[in-house]
Design an enzyme around this catalytic site. Structure first.
Site, PDB file in Angstrom:
ATOM      1  N   HIS A 190     -59.631 123.224 -28.753  1.00 46.64           N
ATOM      2  CA  HIS A 190     -60.344 122.549 -29.228  1.00 46.64           C
ATOM      3  C   HIS A 190     -61.433 121.859 -28.730  1.00 46.64           C
ATOM      4  CE1 HIS A 190     -56.688 121.398 -31.235  1.00 46.64           C
ATOM      5  NE2 HIS A 190     -57.426 121.586 -32.575  1.00 46.64           N
ATOM      6  N   ARG A 297     -61.773 118.216 -39.155  1.00 50.11           N
ATOM      7  CA  ARG A 297     -60.595 117.714 -38.315  1.00 50.11           C
ATOM      8  C   ARG A 297     -61.219 116.406 -37.862  1.00 50.11           C
ATOM      9  NH1 ARG A 297     -61.712 123.587 -36.344  1.00 50.11           N
ATOM     10  NH2 ARG A 297     -59.577 124.203 -36.475  1.00 50.11           N
ATOM     11  N   ARG A 333     -58.834 116.255 -43.361  1.00 48.80           N
ATOM     12  CA  ARG A 333     -57.324 115.921 -42.424  1.00 48.80           C
ATOM     13  C   ARG A 333     -57.453 114.719 -41.772  1.00 48.80           C
ATOM     14  NH1 ARG A 333     -55.749 120.848 -38.691  1.00 48.80           N
ATOM     15  NH2 ARG A 333     -57.437 119.137 -37.016  1.00 48.80           N
ATOM     16  N   GLU A 432     -49.053 125.944 -40.674  1.00 46.93           N
ATOM     17  CA  GLU A 432     -49.192 125.719 -39.650  1.00 46.93           C
ATOM     18  C   GLU A 432     -48.150 126.422 -38.445  1.00 46.93           C
ATOM     19  OE1 GLU A 432     -52.336 123.506 -37.688  1.00 46.93           O
ATOM     20  OE2 GLU A 432     -51.278 121.780 -38.568  1.00 46.93           O
ATOM     21  N   ASN A 455     -54.082 129.142 -35.051  1.00 42.32           N
ATOM     22  CA  ASN A 455     -54.511 128.916 -34.429  1.00 42.32           C
ATOM     23  C   ASN A 455     -52.873 128.473 -34.196  1.00 42.32           C
ATOM     24  OD1 ASN A 455     -57.294 129.301 -34.891  1.00 42.32           O
ATOM     25  ND2 ASN A 455     -57.793 127.228 -34.743  1.00 42.32           N
ATOM     26  N   ASP A 456     -52.340 126.880 -34.239  1.00 41.92           N
ATOM     27  CA  ASP A 456     -51.326 126.670 -33.926  1.00 41.92           C
ATOM     28  C   ASP A 456     -49.474 127.628 -34.650  1.00 41.92           C
ATOM     29  OD1 ASP A 456     -51.303 124.396 -33.178  1.00 41.92           O
ATOM     30  OD2 ASP A 456     -51.403 123.110 -34.607  1.00 41.92           O
ATOM     31  N   ARG A 466     -51.521 127.777 -27.189  1.00 46.07           N
ATOM     32  CA  ARG A 466     -52.490 128.547 -27.057  1.00 46.07           C
ATOM     33  C   ARG A 466     -53.635 128.446 -26.536  1.00 46.07           C
ATOM     34  NH1 ARG A 466     -54.189 124.552 -32.565  1.00 46.07           N
ATOM     35  NH2 ARG A 466     -56.563 124.497 -32.063  1.00 46.07           N
ATOM     36  N   CYS A 503     -57.824 128.103 -42.391  1.00 45.83           N
ATOM     37  CA  CYS A 503     -59.283 127.575 -41.933  1.00 45.83           C
ATOM     38  C   CYS A 503     -58.711 127.383 -40.580  1.00 45.83           C
ATOM     39  CB  CYS A 503     -58.981 126.187 -42.392  1.00 45.83           C
ATOM     40  SG  CYS A 503     -57.014 125.428 -41.624  1.00 45.83           S
TER      41      CYS A 503
END
Ligand code: PEP
Ligand code: MG
Length: 571
Positions: A190, A297, A333, A432, A455-456, A466, A503
């Site tokens: 992040h 986010r 989200r 995810e 990503n996840d 990650r 995304c």
């Protein structure tokens, strides 16, 4: 000479090195000799005065930010409390504690007292005390505490560090900070995601850079070639300045595409949305031609502060975005904490595997007030435009029912109180986790829209953390297992006539765009500054050949062959 790394956000950056080292503070809890009492009291009083002076200075720098100004007023007030001063001095005198230990003891006792009070205002003050304690101790030990927020210099710097947290990067004052270089880090952390949304030129994975650079060295980041130059020659400096100039011109010319649709030569239309992390990110949305916000986010709204924003504050924040976006969709989200995102004012357990632990919607069950407050604020904001609610880290239908129940409760309460909202607000979830991917068809029966969080998803399918530099060579969404699962998700959801967005960071990866088109995605949501280049590729592609490309790629058994095909098709 130059060093190679991995670019987080590309471009060029020039500045003086500013080494940032996290200090490992050890509090001395031995006893002082009785003839050192006056000396130790003096050490404390000096640090105490210095701390007040620093807070006053920071307060002056908070021009235009009333909340922050009030916060530091509060700090100064706490420090002006004579009884706090007396308690610390008494411990030095009577118990023979070092000043640093006396401060730790008195303020920690006070924090524990505050934390157990049944009044949210007082509980929040415990966090103020944490900040005050930290600064007092740094001053006692004569260590500089760096405020990225208030760093004021008369030259531009490039920060060099082992690693940086998302909350540190959020605080960066970009008037002075031109970029950063990390020894560690990861491209989908992040910290990296925020850096891209704030357009901070940055590079990671440069081993031992902290040993190779000293403060004030002249640094250049060449984010196009993944390089860092240290005290380079005038000649190279000049060449890089010229490249920088043409890079800016190219970037500017891409902006001309902003009014044009993202459509292939043969008419396949895909929507391009922006990922944002706070309200400051919205101002670039139209400049880059985003068609809406595909991922807000919200957890970053809860960082860089000392307490939870209340419903009214959140409502106003979401309303501002929704009104700004006019009739374009805004996908908000719900708060996705844990993993690598923590709040200084909330206790998180120490976990062996935080990404598999107490995070995201799992926290909502234990702390329902967090999600109730947020959903009320989001749903109220829905009366000002096209809001969609997106839930992170779903693994089961039970979780979906739990969240839909809360939404129903909130709606009933708002209706009873005659508060306006859009009763048809759309609800979706991130895909995810492998679990959500496998049941994506079931989820499509219950929800309105879906967003694939690669990503996840990548870290969970491959069992590769990650954020872990030790295994970063294995972290790659191009593995056949990941790509085939993405295809399965898209097809399962399309079968139920629902739309699918992607995304994760993969959406902004230029070399993968034709593959993503071919897989059949309806929307892509990405770091906003990538939109023009991605649109340019889409507008010069054919959906027919993109589908052929994706079929060929899905047939491959080895990642190296997939990479080879993508390289050959590079645009
Ligand atoms: C993802 O996991 O792909 C995603 C978009 O969410 P985040 O990066 O915030 O975990
Ligand atoms: Mg995620």
């Amino acid at each position: 000479m130059f060093l190679n790394g991995i670019t987080i956000y590309n471009g060029y950056s020039f500045g003086k090195a500013f080494i940032y080292k996290e200090k490992n503070i050890i509090i001395n809890d031995n006893l002082i000799k009785s003839d050192k009492i006056d000396y130790e009291i003096n050490v404390f009083l000096k640090a105490y005065k210095k701390t007040i002076k620093q807070f006053k200075k920071i307060k002056l720098l908070c021009k235009g930010n009333k909340d922050k100004k009030l916060l530091f007023d509060g700090y100064i007030l706490i420090l002006s409390d004579k009884s706090l001063l007396e308690k610390i001095i008494t411990l030095i005198k009577n118990k023979l504690y070092y000043a640093e230990y006396a401060v730790t003891k008195v303020i920690s006792d006070q924090i524990n007292l505050f934390k157990n009070v049944n009044n949210i205002y007082i509980r929040e003050r415990a966090n103020d005390l944490l900040d005050i304690r930290k600064r007092l101790i740094y001053n006692i030990k004569n260590i500089d505490l760096i405020d990225f927020n208030f760093l004021k210099l008369n030259y531009k710097i490039i920060i060099v560090a082992k690693d940086l947290s998302p909350s540190q990067i959020i605080q960066f004052n970009l008037d002075f900070i031109n970029g950063y270089i990390l020894e560690k880090g990861s491209i989908t952390s992040h910290s990296s995601i925020i850096s891209r949304s704030r357009e901070i030129v940055s590079i990671l994975g440069i081993k031992d850079i902290m040993k190779k650079v000293v403060n004030n060295d002249n640094l250049i980041i060449d984010g196009i070639k993944d390089r860092v130059y240290i005290n380079t020659t005038n000649d190279i400096h000049k060449k890089l300045k010229t490249k920088y100039k043409s890079y800016l011109e190219k970037k500017k010319s891409l902006l001309k595409l902003k009014e044009l649709p993202a459509v292939t030569y043969d008419g396949y239309r895909i929507k391009l949305f922006a990922n944002i992390g706070n309200n400051n990110d919205i101002y670039n949305i139209f400049k880059y031609g985003a068609e809406g916000i595909g991922l807000y986010r919200t957890e970053f709204l809860f960082m860089d502060r000392n307490d939870f924003p209340n419903e009214e504050e959140q409502f106003n924040t979401y309303k501002q975005v929704v009104k700004f976006m006019k009739n374009k969709s805004v996908t908000i989200r719900t708060i996705d904490l844990g993993g690598d995102k923590f709040l200084s004012y909330m206790n998180f357990p120490k976990e062996n595997s935080p990404f598999l632990g107490w995070r995201s919607i799992r926290i909502y069950k234990d702390k329902p007030e967090i999600i109730y407050t947020q959903l009320r604020a989001i749903i109220r904001a829905s009366s000002y435009g096209r809001v969609r609610i997106l839930f992170p880290l779903i693994i089961s239908l039970e979780e979906v029912f739990f969240l839909k129940n809360i939404i129903e409760d909130v709606k009933t309460d708002l209706t009873n109180k005659n508060i306006k909202f859009n009763s048809k607000i759309k609800i979706g979830c991130m895909i995810e986790t492998p679990s959500a991917a496998i049941i994506s068809g079931h989820l499509a029966n219950e929800l309105d829209f879906f967003s694939i969080g690669t990503n996840d998803l990548t870290q969970f399918i491959l069992a590769v953390d990650r954020n872990n530099v030790e295994v970063s060579n294995l972290y790659n969404p191009l593995y056949p297992s990941v790509l085939n699962l993405i295809k399965y998700i898209i097809d399962s959801i399309h079968e139920k006539n629902k739309k699918v967005c992607l995304c994760g960071e993969l959406a902004g990866d230029l070399k993968c765009i034709r593959l993503l088109l071919g897989l059949g995605l309806d929307e892509l949501s990405m770091n906003v500054s990538m939109i023009p280049s991605i649109k340019k590729i889409i507008r010069s592609s054919y959906i027919t050949s993109s589908r052929r490309l994706s079929e060929k790629i899905l047939d491959q058994k080895l990642i190296k062959d997939i990479q080879l095909i993508l390289e050959k098709n590079n645009v």
